[in-house]
Design an enzyme around this catalytic site. Structure first.
Site, PDB file in Angstrom:
ATOM      1  N   TYR A 126     -26.734 -81.776  93.444  1.00 44.10           N
ATOM      2  CA  TYR A 126     -26.538 -83.226  93.518  1.00 44.10           C
ATOM      3  C   TYR A 126     -26.588 -84.075  92.106  1.00 44.10           C
ATOM      4  O   TYR A 126     -26.441 -85.343  92.085  1.00 44.10           O
ATOM      5  CB  TYR A 126     -27.751 -84.197  94.416  1.00 44.10           C
ATOM      6  CG  TYR A 126     -29.215 -83.687  94.065  1.00 44.10           C
ATOM      7  CD1 TYR A 126     -29.785 -84.340  92.761  1.00 44.10           C
ATOM      8  CD2 TYR A 126     -29.715 -82.805  94.640  1.00 44.10           C
ATOM      9  CE1 TYR A 126     -30.956 -84.125  92.529  1.00 44.10           C
ATOM     10  CE2 TYR A 126     -31.236 -82.172  94.347  1.00 44.10           C
ATOM     11  CZ  TYR A 126     -31.886 -83.170  93.244  1.00 44.10           C
ATOM     12  OH  TYR A 126     -33.012 -82.963  92.719  1.00 44.10           O
TER      13      TYR A 126
ATOM     14  N   LYS B 152     -43.953 -73.992  98.177  1.00 46.00           N
ATOM     15  CA  LYS B 152     -43.432 -73.980  99.762  1.00 46.00           C
ATOM     16  C   LYS B 152     -44.174 -72.601 100.250  1.00 46.00           C
ATOM     17  O   LYS B 152     -44.299 -72.840 101.543  1.00 46.00           O
ATOM     18  CB  LYS B 152     -41.900 -74.049  99.777  1.00 46.00           C
ATOM     19  CG  LYS B 152     -41.209 -75.192  99.277  1.00 46.00           C
ATOM     20  CD  LYS B 152     -39.743 -75.249  99.487  1.00 46.00           C
ATOM     21  CE  LYS B 152     -39.378 -76.520  98.799  1.00 46.00           C
ATOM     22  NZ  LYS B 152     -37.825 -77.026  99.111  1.00 46.00           N
TER      23      LYS B 152
ATOM     24  N   ASP C  94     -35.779 -78.636 105.230  1.00 46.07           N
ATOM     25  CA  ASP C  94     -34.165 -78.408 103.988  1.00 46.07           C
ATOM     26  C   ASP C  94     -33.109 -78.263 104.776  1.00 46.07           C
ATOM     27  O   ASP C  94     -32.054 -78.651 104.622  1.00 46.07           O
ATOM     28  CB  ASP C  94     -34.690 -77.606 103.192  1.00 46.07           C
ATOM     29  CG  ASP C  94     -35.763 -78.022 101.942  1.00 46.07           C
ATOM     30  OD1 ASP C  94     -35.817 -79.239 102.013  1.00 46.07           O
ATOM     31  OD2 ASP C  94     -36.570 -77.291 101.340  1.00 46.07           O
TER      32      ASP C  94
ATOM     33  N   SER D  26     -38.205 -88.297  96.017  1.00 52.30           N
ATOM     34  CA  SER D  26     -38.671 -88.705  97.380  1.00 52.30           C
ATOM     35  C   SER D  26     -39.478 -90.183  97.404  1.00 52.30           C
ATOM     36  O   SER D  26     -39.401 -90.752  98.519  1.00 52.30           O
ATOM     37  CB  SER D  26     -39.543 -87.733  97.717  1.00 52.30           C
ATOM     38  OG  SER D  26     -38.884 -86.437  98.103  1.00 52.30           O
TER      39      SER D  26
END
Ligand code: ATR
Length: 270
Positions: free
Chosen positions: A213, A65, A100, A16
């Site tokens: 990823y 989260k 997300d 990020s």
């Protein structure tokens, strides 16, 4: 100068900072994005401290989260509230969001994929699958979830309501052939040449999206390309959850290509 950041544990390898700072540079926004490792018991203090320091916004990653979603000081938007997980905090408004899942949908739409009306098979029932499924459930989709532990798939389907159904991985054989979109939301394929869906189940009519990823081209995506299916890699989900956060925080138009390039450059360097 405005300050943003990410809280989690660990945050060392977060993509990020380069992604958001590339966007700040491109849009001429005088801002920085920092990594803040935060221990489990310190989440509330960290969020209130960040607000007091005038930090504009925070991303929240594993394992915080859920804890952020439960804070009384934060008002969650309906999606984050339903998911009971916040990944983006607007500290000026003290509002919590979850970008997300919508990031995954925007990644698909960026590639010209029609999400409304689609039959979607999601493999996995953990945190990533949850995000993807909740976002899909806000659209006109039929969701079938297949998971190694089938009870978790059924529990998630029950939580989603509507036409969502949960299965074991055995159901992939039949469900994938009927599907328009196949999404791998398990960790299978991460740093290993393995796939959650046997290649013989794939066909050229499918869109195959992998949330993994690293590597960018997983075995699942390689198999999908070989049969002529359209593929979308996991870096796009990362990019679009960031694009959404950038919009929430700044109200500016996000430079998607610049953010995508920054993420891919960093993934190649790692
Ligand atoms: P994340 O937050 O990345 O989604 P998670 O919540 O730990 O991580 O979920 C991991 C998902 O990958 C789960 O759906 C898990 O299946 P189980 O619910 O049965 O544990 C799935 N998964 C992990 N390793 C797997 C494997 N080797 N084969 C099949 N599924 C696997």
């Amino acid at each position: 100068m405005d300050i943003y950041g990410i809280i989690g544990n660990p945050v060392e390898h977060s993509l990020s900072p380069p992604m958001h700072e590339a966007a700040y540079d491109e849009t001429g926004y005088d801002a920085r994005y920092c990594k803040f490792p935060v221990e489990d018991g310190d989440v509330e203090t960290a969020v209130k401290g960040a607000e007091a320091l005038g930090i504009k916004g925070l991303n929240v990653t594993i394992p915080h989260k859920q804890a952020v979603a439960e804070l009384d000081a934060v008002e969650n938007d309906p999606t984050a509230e339903k998911m009971a997980a916040v990944n983006t905090l607007d500290l000026e408004e003290m509002k919590g969001y979850n970008t997300d899942g919508v990031g995954a949908i925007r990644a698909l739409e960026h590639h010209g994929v029609e999400v409304d009306g689609a039959e979607v098979v999601v493999v996995g029932a953990g945190g990533a699958a949850r995000a993807v499924c909740f976002a899909l459930s806000e659209r006109d989709t039929r969701i079938r979830i297949a998971n190694r532990t089938p009870e978790k798939a059924r529990d998630l389907a029950d939580e989603l309501g509507g036409s969502a159904e949960g299965y074991s991985l055995d159901a992939l054989k039949d469900t994938v052939s009927d599907a328009d979109i196949l999404i791998n939301a398990t960790s299978v394929g991460m740093e290993e040449d393995d796939t959650p869906v046997p290649a013989e189940y794939l066909d050229s009519d499918l869109v195959v999206f992998d949330v993994v990823y690293s590597p960018l081209e997983t075995r699942l995506l390689r198999d999908a390309k070989e049969v002529g299916a359209k593929t979308v890699d996991g870096a796009w989900m990362l990019v679009f959850q960031g694009v959404e956060a950038f919009e929430i925080w700044t109200g500016k138009k996000p430079p998607v290509d610049v953010m995508n390039t920054a993420v891919r450059r960093r993934l190649k360097d790692d």
